[in-house]
Design an enzyme around this catalytic site. Structure first.
Site, PDB file in Angstrom:
ATOM      1  CG  HIS A  55      21.771  -0.840 -36.683  1.00 33.55           C
ATOM      2  ND1 HIS A  55      20.711  -0.179 -36.120  1.00 33.55           N
ATOM      3  CD2 HIS A  55      22.890  -0.207 -36.221  1.00 33.55           C
ATOM      4  CE1 HIS A  55      21.149   0.796 -35.351  1.00 33.55           C
ATOM      5  NE2 HIS A  55      22.471   0.804 -35.400  1.00 33.55           N
ATOM      6  CD  GLU A  57      17.444  -4.194 -37.441  1.00 37.78           C
ATOM      7  OE1 GLU A  57      16.608  -3.736 -36.640  1.00 37.78           O
ATOM      8  OE2 GLU A  57      18.685  -4.054 -37.288  1.00 37.78           O
ATOM      9  CB  CYS A  88      16.581  -0.654 -38.958  1.00 42.16           C
ATOM     10  SG  CYS A  88      18.350  -0.820 -38.580  1.00 42.16           S
TER      11      CYS A  88
END
Length: 151
Positions: A55, A57, A88
């Site tokens: 992801h 992040e 995350c």
């Protein structure tokens, strides 16, 4: 002053999200900032890397941690175009990120207030400040446009 900085860094996160869209990924972008400087960026890459943890992040956190040779990133603010998921949010807490600023809410998997709020758990030994809704319309539009073109 802080509101202007938040918008400026969220614009940079939106640029990262557009890179994700151009790569065929869900358009989410992240920018990690310390002392008013961008120290890392990331955009979604789970499809192209066959990595469910890739992801935006996570990639920004990994890059900054590797650069610092330290998994802890105190004194940082993470800007992300979409409300963080549980994975995350957990990584941000473990990294000791001071503040998370997100754009669009995620009513399906959001872990900063929409579905659950990992950051509000007082038992966790690190507390991260969270602010949502920064450039939410712009962030939401990038996502909606991406999925509209896919359908």
């Amino acid at each position: 002053m802080q509101a202007e900085l938040d918008q400026q860094f969220m614009q940079q996160a939106l640029e990262q999200a557009k890179l994700a869209a151009a790569a065929g990924e869900v358009p989410v972008g992240a920018v990690l900032v310390r002392d008013g400087r961008v120290i890392s960026t990331g955009f979604n890459k789970p499809i192209t890397t066959s990595d469910p943890s890739a992801h935006a992040e996570m990639l920004a956190l990994r890059a900054a941690a590797q650069d610092a040779s330290n998994y802890r990133l105190p004194g940082t603010t993470l800007y992300v175009t979409l409300e963080p998921c549980t994975m995350c949010a957990g990584a941000m807490l473990h990294a000791r990120v001071d503040r998370v600023v997100f754009g669009a809410s995620d009513p399906k998997t959001g872990a900063a207030g929409s579905v659950l709020n990992v950051f509000s758990e007082k038992q966790i030994n690190h507390q991260t400040q969270v602010e949502g809704g920064i450039l939410s319309e712009e962030c939401g539009h990038v996502l909606k446009q991406f999925f509209k073109e896919r359908r």
